[in-house]
Design a protein around this motif. Structure first.
Motif, PDB file in Angstrom:
ATOM      1  N   GLU A  14       0.823  -1.213   0.000  1.00  0.00           N
ATOM      2  CA  GLU A  14       0.000   0.000   0.000  1.00  0.00           C
ATOM      3  C   GLU A  14       0.859   1.266   0.000  1.00  0.00           C
ATOM      4  OE1 GLU A  14      -0.957  -2.456   2.804  1.00  0.00           O
ATOM      5  OE2 GLU A  14      -1.712  -3.362   0.972  1.00  0.00           O
ATOM      6  N   GLY A  15       2.089   1.172   0.482  1.00  0.00           N
ATOM      7  CA  GLY A  15       2.971   2.337   0.520  1.00  0.00           C
ATOM      8  C   GLY A  15       3.535   2.724  -0.837  1.00  0.00           C
ATOM      9  N   PHE A  16       3.347   1.847  -1.816  1.00  0.00           N
ATOM     10  CA  PHE A  16       3.912   2.093  -3.147  1.00  0.00           C
ATOM     11  C   PHE A  16       2.831   2.535  -4.105  1.00  0.00           C
ATOM     12  CE2 PHE A  16       6.845  -0.672  -1.034  1.00  0.00           C
ATOM     13  CZ  PHE A  16       8.093  -0.315  -1.523  1.00  0.00           C
ATOM     14  N   GLN A  17       3.184   3.490  -4.957  1.00  0.00           N
ATOM     15  CA  GLN A  17       2.263   3.930  -6.006  1.00  0.00           C
ATOM     16  C   GLN A  17       2.902   3.586  -7.339  1.00  0.00           C
ATOM     17  OE1 GLN A  17       1.675   8.081  -5.228  1.00  0.00           O
ATOM     18  NE2 GLN A  17       0.141   7.691  -3.660  1.00  0.00           N
ATOM     19  N   GLU A  18       2.200   2.810  -8.145  1.00  0.00           N
ATOM     20  CA  GLU A  18       2.707   2.354  -9.435  1.00  0.00           C
ATOM     21  C   GLU A  18       4.070   1.678  -9.274  1.00  0.00           C
ATOM     22  OE1 GLU A  18       2.525   5.660 -12.135  1.00  0.00           O
ATOM     23  OE2 GLU A  18       0.440   6.042 -11.662  1.00  0.00           O
ATOM     24  N   GLY A  19       4.224   0.905  -8.199  1.00  0.00           N
ATOM     25  CA  GLY A  19       5.445   0.138  -7.988  1.00  0.00           C
ATOM     26  C   GLY A  19       6.625   0.935  -7.459  1.00  0.00           C
ATOM     27  N   GLU A  20       6.388   2.187  -7.067  1.00  0.00           N
ATOM     28  CA  GLU A  20       7.472   3.032  -6.570  1.00  0.00           C
ATOM     29  C   GLU A  20       7.062   3.726  -5.275  1.00  0.00           C
ATOM     30  OE1 GLU A  20       9.830   4.561 -10.492  1.00  0.00           O
ATOM     31  OE2 GLU A  20       8.055   5.707  -9.931  1.00  0.00           O
ATOM     32  N   ILE A  21       8.075   4.126  -4.497  1.00  0.00           N
ATOM     33  CA  ILE A  21       7.821   4.922  -3.296  1.00  0.00           C
ATOM     34  C   ILE A  21       8.729   6.151  -3.350  1.00  0.00           C
ATOM     35  CG2 ILE A  21       9.509   3.660  -1.868  1.00  0.00           C
ATOM     36  CD1 ILE A  21       7.505   4.071   0.503  1.00  0.00           C
ATOM     37  N   GLY A  22       8.154   7.304  -3.043  1.00  0.00           N
ATOM     38  CA  GLY A  22       8.932   8.538  -3.040  1.00  0.00           C
ATOM     39  C   GLY A  22       9.828   8.613  -1.819  1.00  0.00           C
ATOM     40  N   LYS A  64       9.961  -0.841  -6.029  1.00  0.00           N
ATOM     41  CA  LYS A  64       9.819  -1.767  -4.905  1.00  0.00           C
ATOM     42  C   LYS A  64      10.814  -2.923  -4.977  1.00  0.00           C
ATOM     43  CE  LYS A  64       5.666  -4.052  -6.670  1.00  0.00           C
ATOM     44  NZ  LYS A  64       4.258  -4.266  -6.368  1.00  0.00           N
ATOM     45  N   GLU A  65      11.379  -3.191  -6.151  1.00  0.00           N
ATOM     46  CA  GLU A  65      12.390  -4.247  -6.265  1.00  0.00           C
ATOM     47  C   GLU A  65      13.598  -3.945  -5.368  1.00  0.00           C
ATOM     48  OE1 GLU A  65      11.265  -2.662  -9.333  1.00  0.00           O
ATOM     49  OE2 GLU A  65       9.670  -4.169  -9.309  1.00  0.00           O
ATOM     50  N   ASN A  66      13.873  -2.650  -5.129  1.00  0.00           N
ATOM     51  CA  ASN A  66      15.003  -2.265  -4.263  1.00  0.00           C
ATOM     52  C   ASN A  66      14.845  -2.777  -2.839  1.00  0.00           C
ATOM     53  OD1 ASN A  66      15.624  -0.737  -6.524  1.00  0.00           O
ATOM     54  ND2 ASN A  66      16.157   1.094  -5.375  1.00  0.00           N
ATOM     55  N   PHE A  67      13.608  -3.040  -2.423  1.00  0.00           N
ATOM     56  CA  PHE A  67      13.338  -3.394  -1.032  1.00  0.00           C
ATOM     57  C   PHE A  67      13.085  -4.894  -0.846  1.00  0.00           C
ATOM     58  CE2 PHE A  67      12.058   0.936  -1.939  1.00  0.00           C
ATOM     59  CZ  PHE A  67      12.849   1.622  -1.035  1.00  0.00           C
ATOM     60  N   ALA A  68      13.197  -5.662  -1.941  1.00  0.00           N
ATOM     61  CA  ALA A  68      13.015  -7.113  -1.859  1.00  0.00           C
ATOM     62  C   ALA A  68      14.262  -7.745  -1.244  1.00  0.00           C
ATOM     63  CB  ALA A  68      12.750  -7.676  -3.249  1.00  0.00           C
ATOM     64  N   GLY A  69      14.146  -8.986  -0.813  1.00  0.00           N
ATOM     65  CA  GLY A  69      15.293  -9.696  -0.243  1.00  0.00           C
ATOM     66  C   GLY A  69      15.748  -9.057   1.058  1.00  0.00           C
ATOM     67  N   GLU A  70      17.008  -8.617   1.094  1.00  0.00           N
ATOM     68  CA  GLU A  70      17.556  -8.015   2.317  1.00  0.00           C
ATOM     69  C   GLU A  70      17.131  -6.570   2.506  1.00  0.00           C
ATOM     70  OE1 GLU A  70      21.544  -8.620   3.370  1.00  0.00           O
ATOM     71  OE2 GLU A  70      21.240 -10.772   3.499  1.00  0.00           O
ATOM     72  N   GLY A  71      16.502  -5.974   1.501  1.00  0.00           N
ATOM     73  CA  GLY A  71      15.998  -4.618   1.628  1.00  0.00           C
ATOM     74  C   GLY A  71      17.030  -3.569   1.272  1.00  0.00           C
ATOM     75  N   LYS A  78      25.093  11.193   9.535  1.00  0.00           N
ATOM     76  CA  LYS A  78      26.318  10.400   9.508  1.00  0.00           C
ATOM     77  C   LYS A  78      26.206   9.090  10.272  1.00  0.00           C
ATOM     78  CE  LYS A  78      29.453  14.240   8.858  1.00  0.00           C
ATOM     79  NZ  LYS A  78      30.408  15.146   9.432  1.00  0.00           N
ATOM     80  N   LYS A  79      25.280   9.021  11.215  1.00  0.00           N
ATOM     81  CA  LYS A  79      25.299   7.884  12.129  1.00  0.00           C
ATOM     82  C   LYS A  79      24.031   7.049  12.180  1.00  0.00           C
ATOM     83  CE  LYS A  79      28.618  10.078  15.179  1.00  0.00           C
ATOM     84  NZ  LYS A  79      28.866  10.659  16.461  1.00  0.00           N
ATOM     85  N   ILE A  80      22.961   7.496  11.528  1.00  0.00           N
ATOM     86  CA  ILE A  80      21.695   6.769  11.658  1.00  0.00           C
ATOM     87  C   ILE A  80      21.478   5.914  10.410  1.00  0.00           C
ATOM     88  CG2 ILE A  80      19.192   6.969  11.912  1.00  0.00           C
ATOM     89  CD1 ILE A  80      19.762   9.622  13.417  1.00  0.00           C
ATOM     90  N   PHE A  81      21.447   4.606  10.629  1.00  0.00           N
ATOM     91  CA  PHE A  81      21.211   3.658   9.551  1.00  0.00           C
ATOM     92  C   PHE A  81      19.899   2.937   9.819  1.00  0.00           C
ATOM     93  CE2 PHE A  81      25.711   4.358   9.500  1.00  0.00           C
ATOM     94  CZ  PHE A  81      26.052   4.319   8.154  1.00  0.00           C
ATOM     95  N   HIS A  82      19.164   2.677   8.748  1.00  0.00           N
ATOM     96  CA  HIS A  82      17.860   2.029   8.878  1.00  0.00           C
ATOM     97  C   HIS A  82      17.659   1.140   7.655  1.00  0.00           C
ATOM     98  CE1 HIS A  82      13.936   2.123  10.959  1.00  0.00           C
ATOM     99  NE2 HIS A  82      13.483   1.762   9.779  1.00  0.00           N
ATOM    100  N   ARG A  83      17.013   0.011   7.856  1.00  0.00           N
ATOM    101  CA  ARG A  83      16.773  -0.904   6.741  1.00  0.00           C
ATOM    102  C   ARG A  83      15.289  -0.932   6.435  1.00  0.00           C
ATOM    103  NH1 ARG A  83      17.629  -7.287   6.578  1.00  0.00           N
ATOM    104  NH2 ARG A  83      17.005  -7.017   8.728  1.00  0.00           N
ATOM    105  N   ALA A  84      14.945  -0.871   5.158  1.00  0.00           N
ATOM    106  CA  ALA A  84      13.552  -0.959   4.723  1.00  0.00           C
ATOM    107  C   ALA A  84      13.404  -2.223   3.864  1.00  0.00           C
ATOM    108  CB  ALA A  84      13.149   0.265   3.920  1.00  0.00           C
ATOM    109  N   VAL A  85      12.448  -3.078   4.249  1.00  0.00           N
ATOM    110  CA  VAL A  85      12.249  -4.357   3.573  1.00  0.00           C
ATOM    111  C   VAL A  85      10.803  -4.468   3.122  1.00  0.00           C
ATOM    112  CG1 VAL A  85      12.369  -6.864   3.885  1.00  0.00           C
ATOM    113  CG2 VAL A  85      13.977  -5.395   5.080  1.00  0.00           C
ATOM    114  N   LEU A  86      10.595  -5.005   1.930  1.00  0.00           N
ATOM    115  CA  LEU A  86       9.241  -5.248   1.431  1.00  0.00           C
ATOM    116  C   LEU A  86       8.915  -6.713   1.691  1.00  0.00           C
ATOM    117  CD1 LEU A  86       6.755  -4.253  -0.119  1.00  0.00           C
ATOM    118  CD2 LEU A  86       7.894  -4.968  -2.204  1.00  0.00           C
ATOM    119  N   LYS A  87       7.824  -6.947   2.419  1.00  0.00           N
ATOM    120  CA  LYS A  87       7.395  -8.338   2.681  1.00  0.00           C
ATOM    121  C   LYS A  87       6.178  -8.666   1.854  1.00  0.00           C
ATOM    122  CE  LYS A  87      10.205  -9.625   6.031  1.00  0.00           C
ATOM    123  NZ  LYS A  87      11.347 -10.338   5.738  1.00  0.00           N
TER     124      LYS A  87
END
Length: 87
Positions: A14-22, A64-71, A78-87
């Motif tokens: 639902e977060g993706f529009q036409e297969g993409e997220i801004g 959305k392909e960017n978020f498949a697998g390991e995300g 400089k210091k905040i890292f976050h992972r986004a994954v599509l399930k």
């Protein structure tokens, strides 16, 4: 560093529009920005990278392909890292 220790957000179709997220929606969805306005400032100030690519355009979109697998790894500042994954 270690991906298993990295904060992770699970994105839904639902977060993706036409297969993409801004980039602004992505930052808000992951809790890296409280609002789209804050997300816009982060991007304009050069404080955001997605998979080691600096994001300079507030209109940037990611398939959305960017978020498949390991995300995708999102870096804020400089210091905040976050992972986004599509399930």
């Amino acid at each position: 560093g270690d991906k298993s220790e990295m904060p992770t957000t699970v994105l839904t179709e639902e977060g993706f529009q036409e297969g993409e997220i801004g980039v602004l929606n992505l930052l808000v969805a992951c809790g890296l920005a409280a609002s789209k306005g804050e997300a816009r400032r982060l991007v304009q100030q050069g404080g955001v990278s997605v998979d080691s690519q600096k994001v300079a355009d507030v209109e940037a979109k990611f398939p959305k392909e960017n978020f498949a697998g390991e995300g995708a790894i999102i870096k804020k500042g400089k210091k905040i890292f976050h992972r986004a994954v599509l399930k």
